[in-house]
Design a protein around this motif. Structure first.
Motif, short mmCIF file in Angstrom:
data_model
loop_
_atom_site.label_atom_id
_atom_site.label_comp_id
_atom_site.label_asym_id
_atom_site.label_seq_id
_atom_site.Cartn_x
_atom_site.Cartn_y
_atom_site.Cartn_z
N MET A 64 0.83 -1.19 0.00
CA MET A 64 0.00 0.00 0.00
C MET A 64 0.88 1.26 0.00
SD MET A 64 -3.31 0.63 2.43
CE MET A 64 -3.97 -0.99 2.09
N SER A 65 1.91 1.26 -0.82
CA SER A 65 2.84 2.38 -0.83
C SER A 65 2.18 3.68 -1.28
CB SER A 65 4.03 2.07 -1.74
OG SER A 65 3.61 1.81 -3.06
N LEU A 70 0.49 9.66 -0.88
CA LEU A 70 -0.63 10.59 -0.76
C LEU A 70 -0.57 11.40 0.52
CD1 LEU A 70 -3.66 8.40 -1.93
CD2 LEU A 70 -2.80 10.46 -3.05
N ALA A 71 -0.07 10.78 1.59
CA ALA A 71 -0.08 11.43 2.90
C ALA A 71 1.32 11.43 3.49
CB ALA A 71 -1.06 10.71 3.84
N GLY A 96 -5.88 8.68 7.00
CA GLY A 96 -6.59 7.58 6.36
C GLY A 96 -6.02 6.20 6.63
N ARG A 97 -4.96 6.10 7.43
CA ARG A 97 -4.28 4.80 7.57
C ARG A 97 -5.22 3.73 8.14
NH1 ARG A 97 1.21 4.09 11.04
NH2 ARG A 97 -0.12 5.08 12.60
N ASN A 98 -5.81 4.00 9.29
CA ASN A 98 -6.66 2.98 9.88
C ASN A 98 -7.93 2.74 9.07
OD1 ASN A 98 -4.93 2.32 11.95
ND2 ASN A 98 -5.83 3.77 13.40
N LEU A 99 -8.43 3.77 8.43
CA LEU A 99 -9.57 3.61 7.55
C LEU A 99 -9.26 2.62 6.44
CD1 LEU A 99 -12.36 4.45 6.38
CD2 LEU A 99 -11.18 6.34 5.24
N LEU A 100 -8.11 2.80 5.79
CA LEU A 100 -7.72 1.92 4.70
C LEU A 100 -7.33 0.54 5.21
CD1 LEU A 100 -5.71 4.33 2.39
CD2 LEU A 100 -7.96 3.37 1.98
N PRO A 130 -7.23 10.80 15.33
CA PRO A 130 -8.69 10.68 15.26
C PRO A 130 -9.16 9.29 14.86
CG PRO A 130 -7.84 11.98 13.41
CD PRO A 130 -6.70 11.79 14.37
N ASP A 131 -8.34 8.55 14.10
CA ASP A 131 -8.77 7.23 13.64
C ASP A 131 -8.46 6.11 14.64
OD1 ASP A 131 -6.04 7.13 13.32
OD2 ASP A 131 -6.06 6.57 11.20
#
Length: 222
Positions: A64-65, A70-71, A96-100, A130-131
């Motif tokens: 998931m590089s 992106l971030a 977005g890390r934990n979301l993804l 926050p995630d």
């Protein structure tokens, strides 16, 4: 123990390794998934693979590089210092890390017939991410169920534990020394007690000292 199946989001760090042993005690079948998102220390993926192999847990590595591209953050970029300014998130936060990670873990879980997704997120010692909040996890659980029409359960055994209590859980599971010696939590990529100076090492060491003192044992070094 029940005989359902679980997928553990697994980085090879203190929290996720404690969660792995927690899951092994509770579920009939456990698989682990590690995400390679361009983190500076590839050793993280190697440590996770070694632990999974030793525990006879099937291990998946998902590339998931694009997330690191992106971030930009201090975990993927050498030119970004590990720091936190008052009123802002630490530079180690990855949008977005934990979301993804949890979304991809859910896709994997459905394919292999697992209902439970285990993650080491924690609202007590979460550095303001926050995630890592319980409200996010509950919201995502509903979203994943709706998105795939599949009854996911996101398990968060560390959600309301501080670091001392996480060490206590590892001790109850009989793996305190394993977690201490074999895991990689350090932002500078040093296994076990780490560099001793980065925020992750400080949090880990302070929690261990608090737990050991409470138990009447000798405190951790450094």
């Amino acid at each position: 123990m029940n005989h359902s199946k679980a997928v553990v989001v697994f980085s090879g760090g203190q929290d996720s390794t404690t969660c792995l042993f927690w899951a092994l005690e509770r579920f009939g079948e456990v698989e682990a998934v590690t995400f390679d998102y361009g983190q500076r220390h590839k050793l993280e993926v190697e440590v996770a693979a070694a632990i999974a192999k030793e525990q006879n847990v099937r291990h998946h590595v998902i590339e998931m590089s694009l997330l690191g591209q992106l971030a930009p953050n201090a975990l993927t970029r050498d030119d970004i210092a590990i720091e936190q300014q008052e009123g802002s998130l630490p530079t180690t936060f990855v949008d977005g890390r934990n979301l993804l990670f949890l979304s991809f873990a859910a896709i994997l879980a459905k394919q292999i017939g697992a209902r439970h997704i285990v993650t080491g997120v924690c609202e007590t010692d979460f550095s303001g991410y926050p995630d890592c909040r319980d409200v996010f996890i509950k919201s995502l659980g509903v979203t994943l169920h709706l998105a795939m029409d599949y009854p996911f359960v996101i398990e968060t055994p560390l959600m309301w534990l501080n670091k001392a209590q996480t060490w206590e859980l590892a001790d109850r599971l009989g793996v305190l020394e394993f977690v201490r010696q074999r895991t990689l939590t350090c932002y500078n990529g040093i296994v076990a007690d780490g560099c001793g100076n980065c925020p992750a090492c400080t949090l880990r060491r302070n929690g261990l000292n608090e737990f050991l003192i409470k138990q009447g044992r000798e405190g951790a070094s450094r």
